[in-house]
Scaffold this motif. Structure first.
Motif, PDB file in Angstrom:
ATOM      1  N   TYR A 125     104.894  28.953  70.892  1.00 13.35           N
ATOM      2  CA  TYR A 125     104.624  28.205  69.673  1.00 13.35           C
ATOM      3  C   TYR A 125     104.957  26.741  69.886  1.00 13.35           C
ATOM      4  O   TYR A 125     105.942  26.401  70.548  1.00 13.35           O
ATOM      5  N   CYS A 126     104.125  25.906  69.312  1.00  9.12           N
ATOM      6  CA  CYS A 126     104.410  24.471  69.247  1.00  9.12           C
ATOM      7  C   CYS A 126     104.642  24.175  67.770  1.00  9.12           C
ATOM      8  O   CYS A 126     103.693  24.190  66.976  1.00  9.12           O
ATOM      9  N   GLY A 127     105.892  24.000  67.409  1.00  9.69           N
ATOM     10  CA  GLY A 127     106.224  23.991  65.996  1.00  9.69           C
ATOM     11  C   GLY A 127     106.062  25.403  65.463  1.00  9.69           C
ATOM     12  O   GLY A 127     106.572  26.352  66.036  1.00  9.69           O
ATOM     13  N   ASP A 128     105.302  25.548  64.399  1.00 12.67           N
ATOM     14  CA  ASP A 128     105.017  26.870  63.837  1.00 12.67           C
ATOM     15  C   ASP A 128     103.633  27.372  64.242  1.00 12.67           C
ATOM     16  O   ASP A 128     103.171  28.389  63.727  1.00 12.67           O
ATOM     17  N   ARG A 129     103.006  26.676  65.159  1.00 14.72           N
ATOM     18  CA  ARG A 129     101.626  27.007  65.527  1.00 14.72           C
ATOM     19  C   ARG A 129     101.592  27.783  66.849  1.00 14.72           C
ATOM     20  O   ARG A 129     102.076  27.284  67.872  1.00 14.72           O
ATOM     21  N   PRO A 130     101.025  28.993  66.855  1.00 14.68           N
ATOM     22  CA  PRO A 130     100.905  29.727  68.119  1.00 14.68           C
ATOM     23  C   PRO A 130      99.828  29.089  68.990  1.00 14.68           C
ATOM     24  O   PRO A 130      98.717  28.832  68.524  1.00 14.68           O
ATOM     25  N   ILE A 131     100.168  28.795  70.247  1.00 15.77           N
ATOM     26  CA  ILE A 131      99.185  28.145  71.119  1.00 15.77           C
ATOM     27  C   ILE A 131      98.836  28.995  72.342  1.00 15.77           C
ATOM     28  O   ILE A 131      97.892  28.679  73.064  1.00 15.77           O
ATOM     29  N   ALA A 132      99.579  30.070  72.565  1.00 12.80           N
ATOM     30  CA  ALA A 132      99.245  31.010  73.638  1.00 12.80           C
ATOM     31  C   ALA A 132      99.926  32.331  73.304  1.00 12.80           C
ATOM     32  O   ALA A 132     101.101  32.347  72.929  1.00 12.80           O
ATOM     33  N   MET A 133      99.171  33.436  73.457  1.00  7.53           N
ATOM     34  CA  MET A 133      99.694  34.746  73.078  1.00  7.53           C
ATOM     35  C   MET A 133      99.230  35.797  74.083  1.00  7.53           C
ATOM     36  O   MET A 133      98.137  35.683  74.655  1.00  7.53           O
ATOM     37  N   LEU A 134     100.078  36.793  74.294  1.00  6.37           N
ATOM     38  CA  LEU A 134      99.782  37.828  75.286  1.00  6.37           C
ATOM     39  C   LEU A 134     100.353  39.162  74.826  1.00  6.37           C
ATOM     40  O   LEU A 134     101.512  39.240  74.423  1.00  6.37           O
ATOM     41  N   ALA A 135      99.540  40.208  74.906  1.00  5.87           N
ATOM     42  CA  ALA A 135      99.978  41.571  74.597  1.00  5.87           C
ATOM     43  C   ALA A 135      99.919  42.398  75.881  1.00  5.87           C
ATOM     44  O   ALA A 135      98.901  42.392  76.585  1.00  5.87           O
ATOM     45  N   THR A 136     101.014  43.105  76.177  1.00  8.43           N
ATOM     46  CA  THR A 136     101.109  43.921  77.389  1.00  8.43           C
ATOM     47  C   THR A 136     101.508  45.345  77.019  1.00  8.43           C
ATOM     48  O   THR A 136     102.468  45.552  76.278  1.00  8.43           O
ATOM     49  N   SER A 145      98.553  44.229  81.450  1.00  7.65           N
ATOM     50  CA  SER A 145      98.336  43.044  80.638  1.00  7.65           C
ATOM     51  C   SER A 145      97.030  43.238  79.864  1.00  7.65           C
ATOM     52  O   SER A 145      95.947  43.229  80.447  1.00  7.65           O
ATOM     53  N   PHE A 146      97.141  43.424  78.552  1.00  6.20           N
ATOM     54  CA  PHE A 146      95.979  43.866  77.772  1.00  6.20           C
ATOM     55  C   PHE A 146      95.092  42.714  77.332  1.00  6.20           C
ATOM     56  O   PHE A 146      93.928  42.634  77.695  1.00  6.20           O
ATOM     57  N   LYS A 147      95.617  41.813  76.527  1.00  6.65           N
ATOM     58  CA  LYS A 147      94.810  40.716  76.005  1.00  6.65           C
ATOM     59  C   LYS A 147      95.652  39.447  75.927  1.00  6.65           C
ATOM     60  O   LYS A 147      96.825  39.486  75.598  1.00  6.65           O
ATOM     61  N   THR A 148      94.998  38.330  76.219  1.00  4.47           N
ATOM     62  CA  THR A 148      95.661  37.030  76.118  1.00  4.47           C
ATOM     63  C   THR A 148      94.711  36.035  75.475  1.00  4.47           C
ATOM     64  O   THR A 148      93.483  36.180  75.556  1.00  4.47           O
ATOM     65  N   SER A 149      95.273  35.038  74.841  1.00  2.53           N
ATOM     66  CA  SER A 149      94.459  33.994  74.229  1.00  2.53           C
ATOM     67  C   SER A 149      95.286  32.719  74.137  1.00  2.53           C
ATOM     68  O   SER A 149      96.526  32.769  74.138  1.00  2.53           O
ATOM     69  N   ALA A 155      94.530  22.592  75.486  1.00  2.00           N
ATOM     70  CA  ALA A 155      94.154  22.936  76.853  1.00  2.00           C
ATOM     71  C   ALA A 155      94.733  21.969  77.885  1.00  2.00           C
ATOM     72  O   ALA A 155      95.045  22.364  79.014  1.00  2.00           O
ATOM     73  N   ARG A 156      94.912  20.712  77.509  1.00  2.00           N
ATOM     74  CA  ARG A 156      95.426  19.726  78.468  1.00  2.00           C
ATOM     75  C   ARG A 156      96.858  20.021  78.894  1.00  2.00           C
ATOM     76  O   ARG A 156      97.345  19.486  79.890  1.00  2.00           O
ATOM     77  N   PHE A 157      97.553  20.893  78.151  1.00  2.00           N
ATOM     78  CA  PHE A 157      98.922  21.263  78.497  1.00  2.00           C
ATOM     79  C   PHE A 157      98.993  22.598  79.257  1.00  2.00           C
ATOM     80  O   PHE A 157     100.086  23.046  79.598  1.00  2.00           O
ATOM     81  N   SER A 158      97.841  23.237  79.477  1.00  5.36           N
ATOM     82  CA  SER A 158      97.781  24.543  80.157  1.00  5.36           C
ATOM     83  C   SER A 158      98.715  25.570  79.506  1.00  5.36           C
ATOM     84  O   SER A 158      99.562  26.169  80.173  1.00  5.36           O
ATOM     85  N   PRO A 159      98.574  25.806  78.198  1.00  2.00           N
ATOM     86  CA  PRO A 159      99.500  26.731  77.530  1.00  2.00           C
ATOM     87  C   PRO A 159      99.421  28.159  78.059  1.00  2.00           C
ATOM     88  O   PRO A 159     100.438  28.865  78.106  1.00  2.00           O
TER      89      PRO A 159
END
Length: 231
Positions: A125-136, A145-149, A155-159
């Motif tokens: 999270y960046c603040g309260d905003r999810p910027i990368a998520m992964l379910a395993t 590793s099931f799904k990621t987003s 994108a410029r930070f490669s989250p």
């Protein structure tokens, strides 16, 4: 297991044809997270990751939230689906939430796994905003590793890659021997950090007798030809 299957088919006189052979990224137990990262990435690339993390932290406070429980699961799933839908998959209509049936399957799969203690969720999270998520999915002695987003606005930070660095904590789980990335071959992100490979093979095995078996042999050749063309 594959050798045993091929041996059994030989004993029974069944034809075995290799339709497809692939290797995909896997994370094997043995190193600590830091040791693995040093072996997978050069000092220059690791330094660049640290710079990206530092620049991201200038945007807002960065936090990593990891859980294997069921708490706030519905909210987490909703955030994941919304995150994926805002990206290129949503634009192409291939996001999970683009099809109610796929969304339902995703929700049920995560809820069922979480109820059994077989789901790990990790998010940046960046603040309260999810910027990368992964379910395993956890399936001792391994995991999948099931799904990621990730949020394409960041994108410029490669989250996604930064989250995978955090995900190396799986190496500290004493009951997990490996984690299958379930990623496509030559995946541009995951193969930068997961350097081990898992061999995958698709076999076509003759069944029945006479004409039925001959038809099966022909179909195996067609399958192999189609997969070769796709590759």
């Amino acid at each position: 297991m594959t050798r045993s299957l091929v041996s059994l088919c030989a004993e029974q006189g069944r034809q075995v044809a290799e339709v497809l052979h692939r290797s995909r990224a896997v994370l094997n137990h043995g190193f600590t997270p830091d040791e693995h990262l040093r072996s997978a990435m050069s000092a220059k690339k690791r330094k660049e990751l640290r710079r990206q993390r530092a620049r991201l932290e200038k945007e807002d406070a960065v936090s990593i939230r990891r859980t294997r429980g069921t708490e706030r699961l519905d909210k987490w799933i909703g955030e994941f689906l919304a995150l994926e839908l805002r990206g290129w998959k949503g634009g192409r209509g291939s996001a999970l939430a683009s099809d109610p049936r796929n969304e339902q399957l995703f929700r049920q799969s995560l809820a069922g796994a979480a109820a059994l203690g077989r789901l790990e969720r990790i998010a940046m999270y960046c603040g309260d905003r999810p910027i990368a998520m992964l379910a395993t999915f956890l399936a001792e002695p391994g995991a999948y590793s099931f799904k990621t987003s990730f949020d394409e606005d960041f994108a410029r930070f490669s989250p996604g890659l930064l989250l995978q660095v955090e995900n190396l904590a799986l190496l500290e789980d004493p009951v997990l021997e490996w984690c299958d990335s379930c990623a496509a071959v030559d995946h541009p992100m995951i193969e930068r950090i997961w350097r081990d490979r898992r061999e995958m093979v698709w076999l076509s095995i003759g069944v029945g007798r006479g004409l039925r078996r001959k038809m099966g042999e022909l179909w195996a050749k067609i399958e192999a030809w189609r997969e070769e063309r796709r590759a």
